[in-house]
Design a protein around this motif. Structure first.
Motif, mmCIF file in Angstrom:
data_model
loop_
_atom_site.group_PDB
_atom_site.id
_atom_site.type_symbol
_atom_site.label_atom_id
_atom_site.label_comp_id
_atom_site.label_asym_id
_atom_site.label_seq_id
_atom_site.Cartn_x
_atom_site.Cartn_y
_atom_site.Cartn_z
ATOM 1 N N ILE A 308 0.818 -1.214 0.000
ATOM 2 C CA ILE A 308 0.000 0.000 0.000
ATOM 3 C C ILE A 308 0.850 1.261 0.000
ATOM 4 C CG2 ILE A 308 -1.707 1.339 1.280
ATOM 5 C CD1 ILE A 308 -2.861 -1.281 2.335
ATOM 6 N N ALA A 309 1.826 1.347 0.895
ATOM 7 C CA ALA A 309 2.648 2.556 0.996
ATOM 8 C C ALA A 309 3.484 2.810 -0.256
ATOM 9 C CB ALA A 309 3.528 2.499 2.234
ATOM 10 N N PRO A 310 4.253 1.812 -0.753
ATOM 11 C CA PRO A 310 5.042 2.094 -1.952
ATOM 12 C C PRO A 310 4.206 2.483 -3.164
ATOM 13 C CG PRO A 310 5.143 -0.246 -1.378
ATOM 14 C CD PRO A 310 4.548 0.467 -0.212
ATOM 15 N N LEU A 311 3.055 1.840 -3.336
ATOM 16 C CA LEU A 311 2.197 2.200 -4.462
ATOM 17 C C LEU A 311 1.609 3.601 -4.282
ATOM 18 C CD1 LEU A 311 0.340 -1.166 -5.164
ATOM 19 C CD2 LEU A 311 2.186 -0.111 -6.490
ATOM 20 N N SER A 312 1.394 4.006 -3.041
ATOM 21 C CA SER A 312 0.907 5.362 -2.781
ATOM 22 C C SER A 312 1.940 6.392 -3.202
ATOM 23 C CB SER A 312 0.573 5.527 -1.289
ATOM 24 O OG SER A 312 -0.449 4.647 -0.885
ATOM 25 N N PHE A 313 3.197 6.169 -2.852
ATOM 26 C CA PHE A 313 4.256 7.091 -3.255
ATOM 27 C C PHE A 313 4.425 7.105 -4.775
ATOM 28 C CE2 PHE A 313 5.738 6.871 1.211
ATOM 29 C CZ PHE A 313 5.971 8.225 1.432
ATOM 30 N N SER A 314 4.334 5.934 -5.407
ATOM 31 C CA SER A 314 4.436 5.865 -6.871
ATOM 32 C C SER A 314 3.345 6.694 -7.538
ATOM 33 C CB SER A 314 4.322 4.410 -7.350
ATOM 34 O OG SER A 314 5.511 3.703 -7.160
ATOM 35 N N ALA A 315 2.117 6.534 -7.045
ATOM 36 C CA ALA A 315 0.995 7.249 -7.648
ATOM 37 C C ALA A 315 1.120 8.754 -7.420
ATOM 38 C CB ALA A 315 -0.319 6.736 -7.058
ATOM 39 N N ALA A 316 1.525 9.158 -6.215
ATOM 40 C CA ALA A 316 1.685 10.589 -5.928
ATOM 41 C C ALA A 316 2.767 11.203 -6.806
ATOM 42 C CB ALA A 316 2.011 10.797 -4.455
ATOM 43 N N ALA A 317 3.870 10.485 -6.995
ATOM 44 C CA ALA A 317 4.945 10.993 -7.848
ATOM 45 C C ALA A 317 4.510 11.079 -9.302
ATOM 46 C CB ALA A 317 6.178 10.093 -7.719
ATOM 47 N N ALA A 318 3.727 10.103 -9.754
ATOM 48 C CA ALA A 318 3.242 10.117 -11.134
ATOM 49 C C ALA A 318 2.336 11.314 -11.381
ATOM 50 C CB ALA A 318 2.508 8.815 -11.447
ATOM 51 N N ILE A 319 1.473 11.624 -10.409
ATOM 52 C CA ILE A 319 0.585 12.781 -10.549
ATOM 53 C C ILE A 319 1.381 14.076 -10.521
ATOM 54 C CG2 ILE A 319 -1.231 14.089 -9.390
ATOM 55 C CD1 ILE A 319 -2.408 11.412 -8.468
ATOM 56 N N ALA A 320 2.332 14.166 -9.587
ATOM 57 C CA ALA A 320 3.119 15.396 -9.462
ATOM 58 C C ALA A 320 4.022 15.617 -10.665
ATOM 59 C CB ALA A 320 3.961 15.343 -8.187
ATOM 60 N N GLY A 321 4.573 14.536 -11.222
ATOM 61 C CA GLY A 321 5.495 14.669 -12.346
ATOM 62 C C GLY A 321 4.814 14.987 -13.656
ATOM 63 N N GLY A 322 3.543 14.581 -13.792
ATOM 64 C CA GLY A 322 2.833 14.852 -15.033
ATOM 65 C C GLY A 322 3.468 14.145 -16.212
ATOM 66 N N ASP A 323 3.425 14.794 -17.358
ATOM 67 C CA ASP A 323 3.944 14.190 -18.586
ATOM 68 C C ASP A 323 5.462 14.288 -18.698
ATOM 69 O OD1 ASP A 323 1.377 13.545 -19.409
ATOM 70 O OD2 ASP A 323 1.090 15.500 -20.392
ATOM 71 N N ASP A 324 6.082 15.171 -17.911
ATOM 72 C CA ASP A 324 7.531 15.369 -18.012
ATOM 73 C C ASP A 324 8.135 15.366 -16.617
ATOM 74 O OD1 ASP A 324 10.104 15.943 -18.692
ATOM 75 O OD2 ASP A 324 9.691 17.870 -19.644
ATOM 76 N N PHE A 325 8.405 14.171 -16.114
ATOM 77 C CA PHE A 325 8.938 14.022 -14.764
ATOM 78 C C PHE A 325 10.276 14.747 -14.628
ATOM 79 C CE2 PHE A 325 11.230 12.088 -11.331
ATOM 80 C CZ PHE A 325 10.293 11.619 -10.431
ATOM 81 N N ALA A 326 11.139 14.633 -15.641
ATOM 82 C CA ALA A 326 12.483 15.188 -15.542
ATOM 83 C C ALA A 326 12.482 16.690 -15.318
ATOM 84 C CB ALA A 326 13.279 14.840 -16.804
ATOM 85 N N SER A 327 11.548 17.408 -15.954
ATOM 86 C CA SER A 327 11.526 18.857 -15.821
ATOM 87 C C SER A 327 10.765 19.318 -14.589
ATOM 88 C CB SER A 327 10.898 19.488 -17.072
ATOM 89 O OG SER A 327 9.519 19.169 -17.146
#
Length: 397
Positions: A308-327
Motif C-alpha cells: 500500500i505505501a510504496p504504491l501510494s508514493f508511486s501514484a503521488a509521484a506520477a501525478i506530481a510529475g505529469g507528462d515530463d517528470f524530468a523537468s
C-alpha cells in the motif's frame, strides 16, 4: 535472476542500492526501538498512556522533520537531506540508549523523531527519482529494503532478550554512519519553471488517505504487537518480538513480489485484495485466544498491507510529475515531502489511538484498524495511474 540483474547491471544500479540502503537502515533503527518498548516501559516505569505520549512526541517531530526535508531539498537536493537525517538519527538514538535520566531519554527520542521524518521524506524522494530512471514501478522493492532492516532489528532484539538498553546496542549506530557515504542521486540543474506549476492536491489527498490507513495498521502492529502478546496474551517475554518478526517477513516477501504483481495485475486489484485480507487478519488478532494464533494473524497482516505505501508514493509521484517528470523534479520532491505527512497521521491512529483506546484492553485498540482498513477498497481506483510498464528513459543524475 532478473531481480538480481536489475539490481547490479542497470546504469542506475548504484543509485538504487544507495536508496535501498537508506530504507534498510531506517527500518533497522525504527524496529530496534519499537521492539524494545516493553524494556523501555520497565526501565522508566511507564504505563500504556505514557508510552502513547512518547509516541505522540516522536510522530509530531517526525512531521516537522518531513517539512524540514522539503525546505532543505528545495535549496540543495534530497541527497543532502538524507545524510542530514542520518546524522541526527545517530545522535538521537545514542542519547536514548545511554540516557542516565528520563529527561535525557526524552530529548534523545525527540531528536530521533525529527530525524525519522527527515529520512522518511528524503529516502522516498530518492526512491521515486530512481523509479523514474528505471522507467517502471519499483517502489515496493525499496520499501522491502526497509522491511529487511526491520527484520534484522527484530532478530537482534530476540538475540539480546534479557539485556538492558545501553552500550551493547551502540554497534547499531555504525549503520547510519556507513550510509552517509552512499552514492545518492543528486540534482544537476537549477529548479525548472515547471516546479511552480499547480499540483492536483485533491487527487493526492485521496492517495494520502490510503497511506493513512496503511501506517495506522503498520504502526499498530510494530509498536503495540509485542506489548499485546506479552500483556494481553501472556506470551513469554523473550518471544514478544514474534509479533513483529513474522509480520515483517511476510511484508518483505510481499514487497519482493510486489514489482512483478503490479506489472501483472495492476495496483487497483492489489489494493482491493489488501483491504479484505488485512481486515480479516486483524479480526484474527483481536479475537485470538492464545498468542500463537495472534502471531499467525500478524503474519497474514504483514503480507496483506505490504504494497500500500510504496504504491501510494508511486501514484503521488506520477501525478506530481505529469507528462515530463524530468523537468518537474523539484515539484515531485515537494509533493513527496508533503505526501509523507500522511505517514504520521496514520502513525497517530496506529500508535497513539491504538494505545489510548486499548489502555485497558489492547484487543479494543486493535479493533480500530480492523474496521478502518476496509476504507482502502473504495480508494483503490485512485491508483490506476500507476502504470504497469513505461518506456525506459535516458540516464540523468
Amino acid at each position: 535472476m532478473r531481480t538480481v540483474t536489475s539490481l547490479t547491471e542497470h546504469p542506475h544500479a548504484r543509485h538504487r542500492l544507495a536508496a535501498g540502503a537508506a530504507f534498510f537502515v531506517q527500518g533497522l533503527l525504527f524496529i530496534s526501538l519499537t521492539t524494545r518498548l516493553p524494556q523501555i516501559q520497565r526501565r522508566w516505569d511507564l504505563d500504556e498512556l505514557a508510552v502513547s505520549g512518547l509516541l505522540l512526541l516522536v510522530v509530531l517531530l517526525a512531521g516537522a522533520g518531513s517539512v524540514l526535508a522539503e525546505l532543505v531539498a528545495a535549496r540543495s537536493s534530497s541527497a543532502v537531506v538524507v545524510r542530514l537525517g542520518f546524522v541526527l538519527a545517530t545522535v538521537g538514538f545514542a542519547a536514548a540508549l545511554l540516557a542516565p535520566a528520563f529527561g535525557v531519554f526524552v530529548a534523545g527520542l525527540a531528536v530521533y523523531g525529527l530525524a525519522l521524518g527527515i529520512v522518511d521524506a528524503s529516502s522516498n524522494m530518492q526512491a521515486v527519482t530512481v523509479e523514474h530512471l528505471y522507467g517502471r514501478p519499483i517502489l515496493p522493492s525499496f520499501h522491502g529494503f526497509w522491511t529487511a532492516g526491520g527484520i534484522v532489528g527484530t532478530l537482534l532484539t530476540l538475540a539480546t532478550a534479557g539485556t538492558e538498553l545501553g552500550v551493547r546496542l551502540l554497534p547499531l549506530l555504525l549503520f547510519p554512519v556507513a550510509v552517509l557515504a552512499a552514492p545518492f542521486v543528486t540534482k544537476d540543474r537549477l529548479p525548472s519553471p515547471a516546479a511552480a506549476a499547480a499540483v492536483p492536491w485533491r487527487r493526492i489527498v485521496l492517495l494520502g488517505l490510503a497511506m493513512v490507513l496503511f501506517y495506522m495498521v503498520d504502526t499498530a502492529a510494530t509498536t503495540w504487537g509485542p506489548v499485546y502478546l506479552g500483556g494481553t496474551l501472556d506470551a513469554p517475554e523473550r518471544l514478544t518480538a514474534l509479533a513483529t518478526l513474522p509480520y515483517l517477513v511476510a511484508t518483505l516477501i510481499a514487497r519482493g513480489l510486489g514489482d512483478g504483481l503490479v506489472d501483472r495485475h495492476g495496483a487497483v486489484w492489489m489494493l482491493r485484495l489488501s483491504g479484505v485480507v488485512a481486515s480479516a487478519a486483524l479480526a484474527v488478532i483481536v479475537f485470538a485466544p492464545t498468542w500463537p494464533i495472534a502471531v499467525a494473524g500478524f503474519t497474514v497482516l504483514g503480507g496483506a498491507v505490504a504494497t500500500i505505501a510504496p504504491l501510494s508514493f508511486s501514484a503521488a509521484a506520477a501525478i506530481a510529475g505529469g507528462d515530463d517528470f524530468a523537468s518537474s523534479q523539484d515539484r515531485v520532491d515537494q509533493v513527496i515531502a508533503r505526501f509523507n505527512q500522511f505517514n504520521y497521521v496514520g502513525a497517530l491512529l496506529g500508535a497513539v489511538l491504538t494505545g489510548a483506546v486499548g489502555s485497558g484492553n489492547l484487543r479494543l485498540g486493535f479493533a480500530v484498524p480492523m474496521v478502518l482498513i476496509l476504507g482502502i477498497i473504495p480508494l483503490a481506483s485512485q491508483f490506476a495511474i500507476v502504470r504497469r510498464r513505461v518506456p525506459a528513459v535516458a540516464p540523468s543524475s
